[in-house]
Design an enzyme around this catalytic site. Structure first.
Site, PDB file in Angstrom:
ATOM      1  N   TYR A 108      76.493   3.410  23.442  1.00  0.00           N
ATOM      2  CA  TYR A 108      75.117   3.886  23.595  1.00  0.00           C
ATOM      3  C   TYR A 108      74.171   2.740  23.267  1.00  0.00           C
ATOM      4  O   TYR A 108      74.381   2.010  22.288  1.00  0.00           O
ATOM      5  CB  TYR A 108      74.855   5.056  22.637  1.00  0.00           C
ATOM      6  CG  TYR A 108      73.419   5.531  22.651  1.00  0.00           C
ATOM      7  CD1 TYR A 108      73.017   6.563  23.489  1.00  0.00           C
ATOM      8  CD2 TYR A 108      72.460   4.936  21.831  1.00  0.00           C
ATOM      9  CE1 TYR A 108      71.693   6.998  23.509  1.00  0.00           C
ATOM     10  CE2 TYR A 108      71.136   5.361  21.851  1.00  0.00           C
ATOM     11  CZ  TYR A 108      70.759   6.387  22.695  1.00  0.00           C
ATOM     12  OH  TYR A 108      69.453   6.809  22.717  1.00  0.00           O
ATOM     13  N   GLU A 196      66.925   3.964  27.948  1.00  0.00           N
ATOM     14  CA  GLU A 196      68.187   4.392  27.341  1.00  0.00           C
ATOM     15  C   GLU A 196      69.352   4.233  28.304  1.00  0.00           C
ATOM     16  O   GLU A 196      69.264   4.632  29.462  1.00  0.00           O
ATOM     17  CB  GLU A 196      68.066   5.868  26.927  1.00  0.00           C
ATOM     18  CG  GLU A 196      69.295   6.422  26.234  1.00  0.00           C
ATOM     19  CD  GLU A 196      69.155   7.902  25.928  1.00  0.00           C
ATOM     20  OE1 GLU A 196      69.009   8.253  24.752  1.00  0.00           O
ATOM     21  OE2 GLU A 196      69.156   8.711  26.881  1.00  0.00           O
TER      22      GLU A 196
END
Ligand code: GDP
Ligand code: MN
Length: 389
Positions: A108, A196
């Protein structure tokens, strides 16, 4: 403003972030053609603004161009429900057809503005591919962060530190640090509020790339990004929020409750929502109509509010500073005439030209419920909504 994954990936690619090869399709045949160009083994991904598409059946692997056509046929036109769409879901109009990646690890990576420190923060975790809120809630120690001073910018040592935290070494460390600096550059250059990558993947052959991408741009900066404004997809937005923008009535955000709010100033809007909750009710919207010097603006605001079928009562809470209370009162009166208002309206008015506003309301003979202060007005609005529901 939100944009689609494929658009986010194009932006990231311009800043040197590696992404899988692929293109968007709006028909199964088109998906087949793209899959054939990519060698057949592809992933077909629903393009909607919400995340969690994989779990909802909006991301499917295909082993051949035929299969790509078939799964694109299943995904296109579907009403995709994810934990971010709400129960009615979002209709899929396009799919992204991409080469399939042999995944070794799912990580992530994100850049966002940390409100507390007022700085951009890069966040990374080895627990990628899943809901990052869940990771943050259950195992916060698995999330690594570096705050970036806007004056000195993102430094190579910050990237190395995060890459090290993710357990990357050698060539993967080099690829990841280059990718991070590209991501940060894109974030700054486009005035993003969130960039993101979830998951950021390490492939079996050692490449590091963005398998998914989410890129939100600060609405207040759109005036200097015509190229981003052009990516707007109105179908993904709440229809009443779109209408409110067109009517220019200030910032309207749809919420889940049943009390419509007309308020001037964002701070007062938040205080009003808090007071409604304190009185046991739930606001149906957040609407800051700003400084009003024209009754039509109030009429337009009330029109948008009553178009939401969930609204059972309306609370008009205005403190007239630059805005004049008599203008607001006239707007409420006009709304009864022009919109045929049937929903109970509670008004708490104070400030500039209060006496004139009071006189207009009293002489109108309209059933406007009055609250002498915010607490009383909120209680009356909650009662009125309960009575009407
Ligand atoms: P989201 O569910 O909306 O966040 O969509 P993602 O783009 O993150 O995809 C969801 C999941 O699908 C990923 O976490 C991967 O596990 C899987 N996936 C997506 N693309 C590929 C791919 O090219 N190869 C493989 N093996 N899995 C993929
Ligand atoms: Mn994802």
């Amino acid at each position: 403003m939100k944009i689609h994954e494929y658009q986010a990936k194009q932006i990231l690619a311009e800043f040197g972030v590696p992404v899988p090869k692929g293109r968007v399709a709006s028909s199964p045949e088109e998906a087949r053609t793209i899959a054939a160009e990519l060698g057949g083994r592809v992933v077909v991904k629903a393009q909607i603004h919400a995340g969690g598409r994989g779990k909802g059946g909006g991301v499917k692997l295909a082993g051949s161009a035929d299969e790509a056509q078939q799964v694109a046929g299943q995904i296109l036109g579907m009403q995709l429900v994810t934990h971010q769409t709400g129960p009615s879901g979002q209709k899929v109009k396009t799919v992204l057809v991409e080469e399939q990646m042999p995944i070794e690890r799912e990580l992530y990576l994100a850049v966002l503005v940390d409100g507390a420190s007022g700085q951009p923060v890069m966040m990374a975790s080895a627990a990628g591919g899943m809901d990052i809120e869940a990771v943050a809630a259950t195992t916060p120690e698995q999330i690594f962060r570096v705050a970036v001073d806007p004056a000195s910018g993102f430094q190579p040592y910050m990237a190395r530190e995060l890459a090290f935290d993710l357990g990357l070494t050698g060539d993967q460390m080099k690829s990841a640090t280059a990718l991070m600096s590209g991501l940060f550059k894109a974030f700054v250059a486009k005035d993003a509020s969130l960039a993101e990558i979830n998951p950021l993947v390490v492939t079996k052959d050692g490449r590091v790339l963005a398998l998914d991408a989410k890129f939100n741009v600060d609405d207040s900066a759109l005036f200097r990004h015509a190229e981003i404004t052009a990516l707007r997809d109105v179908d993904e937005e709440d229809p009443l929020e779109v209408k409110a923008k067109e009517l220019g009535i200030g910032s309207y955000i749809k919420l889940d409750g049943n009390i419509g709010c007309v308020v001037n100033g964002a701070g007062l809007a938040m205080a009003t929502m808090d007071t409604i909750k304190l009185a046991g009710g739930e606001p149906a919207n957040f609407l800051d109509i700003g400084t009003v010097n024209n009754p039509d603006r109030v009429v337009n605001a009330l029109q948008v509010i009553i178009e939401d079928p969930a609204v059972k009562a309306i609370l008009v809470n205005i403190f007239g500073g630059m805005a004049r209370v008599d203008v607001i009162a006239q707007g409420v009166i006009d709304a009864y005439q022009k919109l045929g208002l049937k929903i109970p309206v509670v008004a708490r008015l104070d400030g500039t030209n209060l006496e004139e506003g009071e006189r207009l309301l009293n002489e109108s003979g309209l059933p406007v419920i009055r609250g002498k202060d915010l607490g009383e007005a909120a209680r009356k609005a909650v009662e009125a909504a309960a009575g009407a529901a």
